[in-house]
Design a protein around this motif. Sequence first.
Motif, mmCIF file in Angstrom:
data_model
loop_
_atom_site.group_PDB
_atom_site.id
_atom_site.type_symbol
_atom_site.label_atom_id
_atom_site.label_comp_id
_atom_site.label_asym_id
_atom_site.label_seq_id
_atom_site.Cartn_x
_atom_site.Cartn_y
_atom_site.Cartn_z
ATOM 1 N N UNK A 200 0.641 -1.212 -0.109
ATOM 2 C CA UNK A 200 0.079 0.042 0.113
ATOM 3 C C UNK A 200 0.831 1.072 -0.171
ATOM 4 N N UNK A 201 -0.200 2.232 -0.424
ATOM 5 C CA UNK A 201 0.888 3.590 -0.206
ATOM 6 C C UNK A 201 1.549 4.000 1.056
ATOM 7 N N UNK A 202 0.735 3.725 2.297
ATOM 8 C CA UNK A 202 1.579 4.133 3.353
ATOM 9 C C UNK A 202 2.881 3.357 3.545
ATOM 10 N N UNK A 203 2.894 2.105 3.416
ATOM 11 C CA UNK A 203 4.237 1.274 3.308
ATOM 12 C C UNK A 203 5.138 1.877 2.424
ATOM 13 N N UNK A 204 4.608 2.226 0.957
ATOM 14 C CA UNK A 204 5.731 2.850 0.025
ATOM 15 C C UNK A 204 6.362 4.211 0.732
ATOM 16 N N UNK A 205 5.591 4.934 1.401
ATOM 17 C CA UNK A 205 6.191 6.276 2.314
ATOM 18 C C UNK A 205 7.196 5.938 3.369
ATOM 19 N N UNK A 206 6.723 4.835 4.146
ATOM 20 C CA UNK A 206 7.543 4.498 5.055
ATOM 21 C C UNK A 206 8.907 3.958 4.653
ATOM 22 N N UNK A 207 8.864 2.869 3.677
ATOM 23 C CA UNK A 207 10.010 2.396 3.280
ATOM 24 C C UNK A 207 10.859 3.535 2.647
ATOM 25 N N UNK A 208 10.488 4.583 1.839
ATOM 26 C CA UNK A 208 10.976 5.546 1.418
ATOM 27 C C UNK A 208 11.998 6.438 2.579
ATOM 28 N N UNK A 209 10.991 6.612 3.704
ATOM 29 C CA UNK A 209 11.738 7.327 4.504
ATOM 30 C C UNK A 209 12.815 6.344 5.120
ATOM 31 N N UNK B 118 -0.501 -3.711 14.893
ATOM 32 C CA UNK B 118 -0.003 -2.697 14.304
ATOM 33 C C UNK B 118 -0.644 -1.451 14.663
ATOM 34 N N UNK B 119 -1.833 -1.670 15.499
ATOM 35 C CA UNK B 119 -2.593 -0.565 15.826
ATOM 36 C C UNK B 119 -1.729 0.686 16.313
ATOM 37 N N UNK B 120 -0.712 0.384 16.890
ATOM 38 C CA UNK B 120 0.165 1.774 17.597
ATOM 39 C C UNK B 120 1.776 1.726 16.810
ATOM 40 N N UNK B 121 1.715 1.263 15.710
ATOM 41 C CA UNK B 121 2.852 1.062 15.062
ATOM 42 C C UNK B 121 3.321 2.702 14.709
ATOM 43 N N UNK B 122 4.509 2.911 15.143
ATOM 44 C CA UNK B 122 4.807 4.432 15.232
ATOM 45 C C UNK B 122 5.502 4.590 13.598
ATOM 46 N N UNK B 123 5.624 3.934 12.764
ATOM 47 C CA UNK B 123 6.098 4.151 11.486
ATOM 48 C C UNK B 123 5.356 3.938 10.225
ATOM 49 N N UNK B 124 4.311 3.040 10.153
ATOM 50 C CA UNK B 124 3.341 2.814 9.314
ATOM 51 C C UNK B 124 2.025 2.932 10.004
ATOM 52 N N UNK B 125 1.141 3.801 9.152
ATOM 53 C CA UNK B 125 -0.258 3.754 9.439
ATOM 54 C C UNK B 125 -1.019 2.557 8.977
ATOM 55 N N UNK B 126 -1.601 1.695 9.881
ATOM 56 C CA UNK B 126 -2.000 0.519 9.186
ATOM 57 C C UNK B 126 -3.648 0.311 9.814
ATOM 58 N N UNK B 127 -4.431 0.341 8.883
ATOM 59 C CA UNK B 127 -6.026 0.011 9.237
ATOM 60 C C UNK B 127 -6.126 -1.470 9.537
ATOM 61 N N UNK B 128 -6.213 -1.552 10.847
ATOM 62 C CA UNK B 128 -6.418 -3.168 11.302
ATOM 63 C C UNK B 128 -7.786 -3.372 11.151
#
Length: 483
Positions: free
Chosen positions: A171-180, A363-373
């Motif tokens: 997903x796009x949230x993962x892409x941004x987190x990996x880029x960072x 992953x509800x409180x994952x500080x790096x990737x926003x995940x919709x559980x």
Amino acid sequence: MEENLANRSRAELETALRDSSRVLQAMLATQLRSFDDHFQHLLNDSERTLQATFPGAFGELYTQNARAFRDLYSELRLYYRGANLHLEETLAEFWARLLERLFKQLHPQLLLPDDYLDCLGKQAEALRPFGEAPRELRLRATRAFVAARSFVQGLGVASDVVRKVAQVPLGPECSRAVMKLVYCAHCLGVPGARPCPDYCRNVLKGCLANQADLDAEWRNLLDSMVLITDKFWGTSGVESVIGSVHTWLAEAINALQDNRDTLTAKVGPTTPQGPWLREPQGQPPGPRAGAGGPWQPSGLTAARQVSEAKAQLRDVQDFWISLPGTLCSEKMALSTASDDRCWNGMARGRYLPEVMGDGLANQINNPEVEVDITKPDMTIRQQIMQLKIMTNRLRSAYNGNDVDFQDASDDGSGSGSGDGCLDDLCGQKVSRKSSRTPLTHALPGLSEQEGQKTSAASCPQPPTFLLPLLLFLALTVARPRGR
């Protein structure tokens, strides 16, 4: 630039995922081919032994019925390869038809009509003309073949699940987190700083949260596959039974010849007053003989093959939950320690947040990737269901229960190469269920007690209400005509 780097980051991570998945797929595919070749080799060797020894051992009893034996082996192959055959009914049909043919050959002086032979075939199980061989083959073959095909199908399903999960896009949230994680240090002027290990793990645990949810059912499947290999050994094991089908067939024919007189006394007209007596034509064919000894497994080779498979399956049990750590250590050029020199996503320094647990819910409180559980990936959920279905089948097979493997292609998403069929046989849904009707009458020649014991079906007899009419016609024809 940020968008380009995000796309590049996603592509790099997806490539790394596919590479890891290909290694696992290759191992599973190699094991599948190895065991499939081995099981088919056992059955082919049995058939070749039969074809080489039965003509000399049984003469015309075999040569005139060679097609029936070929058809039996063909159906055993279909069953092993996942076709929708009921093995017990297939074997019962084979013994019934074989009894009809062999009984006729053993009594060449009798003119036996087809309906009588069909009646006889319906009595095959009750009369036990082949001794204990049919029962022994049925009990052992069902357990052995279902164990063999469930193990091979389990390998196929596992490989197919890996392939389909590897195709799930990030997903796009993962892409941004990996880029960072990978590129932002360059933009902030610290290109030499490598990602902190815990920082990388949190990013990939968030990206691969759905994949980690495969873990429980993946372990259950592999545990069940390891367990069912116990059914490969012993006198009732896959190794012994599949390679020895011909020995039970030989025992059965020998038993029929031994039981010939008893069987004839029960079911056949044997005196000149019998309704279907033919002129004597010499001795019936069929010497009594054996057909080679039981197949002896190549112990060391087979044991080594199973031992290697069990070790490899155990090694990949934690594949899904170990992916984040594996990819971080192998693909992300991590810092060797969590200290002030690693990249923590903001600057060069220590990474303080705790590492998240495995799976979507954690992953509800994952500080790096926003995940919709609340929105699990449906492709992965379907593959979790496939793992559950296959595990249940393996457990049933371990207990010796026949299961309908055809359902694997109808459970939601399907399973492609893992549906248990190694070619396009499953689509044919071959069905050979017996069409025989219930047996309610006694065969001619059986005592009342025997008839009740065997629930025997009567062979065709003229209707009793026609007898007076036939007698009247006979007297009319015999009476002299008046001039």
